[in-house]
Design an enzyme around this catalytic site. Structure first.
Site: not given
Ligand SMILES: NC(=O)c1ccc[n+]([C@@H]2O[C@H](COP(=O)([O-])OP(=O)(O)OC[C@H]3O[C@@H](n4cnc5c(N)ncnc54)[C@H](O)[C@@H]3O)[C@@H](O)[C@H]2O)c1
Length: 327
Positions: A71, A139, A188, A280
């Site tokens: 993640f 991204y 949102l 945006r």
């Molecule tokens: N939130 C969304 O709507 C969404 C949609 C599509 C995909 N994603 C993907 O889901 C994943 C998780 O998203 P989220 O919303 O939980 O984000 P988030 O920011 O809550 O979680 C990301 C986590 O990764 C950790 N992190 C970041 N870079 C790091 C690194 N280099 N080494 C170790 N830890 C690291 C952060 O501390 C955090 O705990 C991401 O890969 C994101 O691209 C999210």
């Protein structure tokens, strides 16, 4: 089975960790805590506080693990436009380091958090997995590049991998005890909750002249617990011998921004103000998933698909924890 979860202290990662633990798995979280929260993790989960770029930390965390859920990433599309170097370094270089560590450790199963952003502005909705891959911001580019790197490593080193392309992750743990807590709030539904709590003067609606039923963008909101379910199923599929898979995860239903705002007002009971603003840059008008392949091949079925359920769960979390985990 022991599983390493990178980014497991984040919003979606921690929900998945909690569901993994509830299902009887052992978990090692590797997280640099840049946007994660220790309070999001259940007791007893091992936390290695390190970046995925730290090869030695990855190697140590992988000891005894049979699979990885990846993640960890930088996630805000807007920031990726102004700071592309940070996104390429975190999302691509970090993934390469992790892949090398997995190959060296002999851990050969990977579930990767991908995103609808790899499709950019799609030619048609609902979006199937074979829709053209044409991200419109760094991204999306970096998540697609990570997918490509994983495919090449899978081919060369015999890894099995599943890409889960989430649409708009939303909602919170149904208990009300866990949920999103991003320092920079852009989602949102979170913003609606902040407006309902009076922590935002108004909710801003970006773009009211799109060719949609009410002029605002349409998105597919998928509950974070349903996303976590999909990870457990993907893990099971890899353990059953699945070599490779790509799955969209959404409800297959779109809601306009205005509809979400109206539902959020009804669910929270707060008639919070909303203001119209310009478009945006780079916001596609409609993004709706076709998730039939995940349903057919993984047996996935969203359980909290209704927008009012998603909003009610979000409200339970935000209203009880207006400071989130406490920054
Ligand atoms: N939130 C969304 O709507 C969404 C949609 C599509 C995909 N994603 C993907 O889901 C994943 C998780 O998203 P989220 O919303 O939980 O984000 P988030 O920011 O809550 O979680 C990301 C986590 O990764 C950790 N992190 C970041 N870079 C790091 C690194 N280099 N080494 C170790 N830890 C690291 C952060 O501390 C955090 O705990 C991401 O890969 C994101 O691209 C999210």
């Amino acid at each position: 089975m022991r599983v390493m979860v990178t980014g497991g202290a984040g919003y979606i990662g921690s929900q998945t960790v909690r569901q993994l633990v509830a299902a009887g798995h052992e978990v090692t979280v590797l997280d640099d805590m840049s946007t994660g929260h220790r309070g999001a993790l259940p007791p007893g989960v091992e936390l290695v506080e390190a970046r995925v770029h730290d090869a030695a930390a990855c190697a140590a965390a992988l000891a005894g693990c049979e699979a990885v859920l990846h993640f960890a990433a930088s996630i805000e599309a807007g920031e990726s436009v102004t700071e592309p170097d940070r996104f390429w370094l975190n999302n691509v270089v970090g993934t390469l380091t992790l892949l090398r560590a997995m190959v060296d450790a002999g851990v050969d199963k990977l579930v990767f958090s991908s995103t609808a952003a790899v499709y950019g502005d799609p030619p048609a909705n609902p979006i199937p997995e074979e829709s053209p891959l044409a991200p419109t911001n760094p991204y999306g580019q970096t998540k697609l590049a990570a997918e490509m790197a994983i495919r090449d490593h899978a081919h060369a080193y015999g890894l099995s991998a599943i890409f889960l392309r989430y649409f708009n992750a939303a909602g919170a743990d149904p208990s009300g005890e866990h949920g999103p807590d991003h320092h920079h709030k852009t989602h949102l539904i979170t913003l609606c909750m902040e407006a309902a709590l009076g922590r935002l003067p108004e909710l801003r609606i970006f773009g009211t002249d799109y060719p949609t039923r009410d002029g605002t963008c349409i998105r597919d909101y998928i509950h974070v617990a349903d996303l976590a379910d999909a990870h457990l199923l993907a893990l099971a599929a890899l353990c059953d011998g699945k070599g490779f898979g790509v799955y969209n995860l959404g409800n297959g239903e779109g809601h306009t921004v205005r509809e979400v705002v109206d539902h959020a007002r009804a669910v929270t009971g707060v008639d919070f103000p909303a203001a119209e603003a310009g478009r945006r840059e780079g916001d596609p008008e409609i993004l709706i998933a076709s998730s039939y392949v995940a349903m057919r091949e993984l047996g996935w079925q969203p359980r909290r698909a209704e927008i009012d359920t998603i909003l009610a769960d979000a409200w339970r979390w935000h209203s009880a924890h207006p400071q989130g985990y406490g920054w």
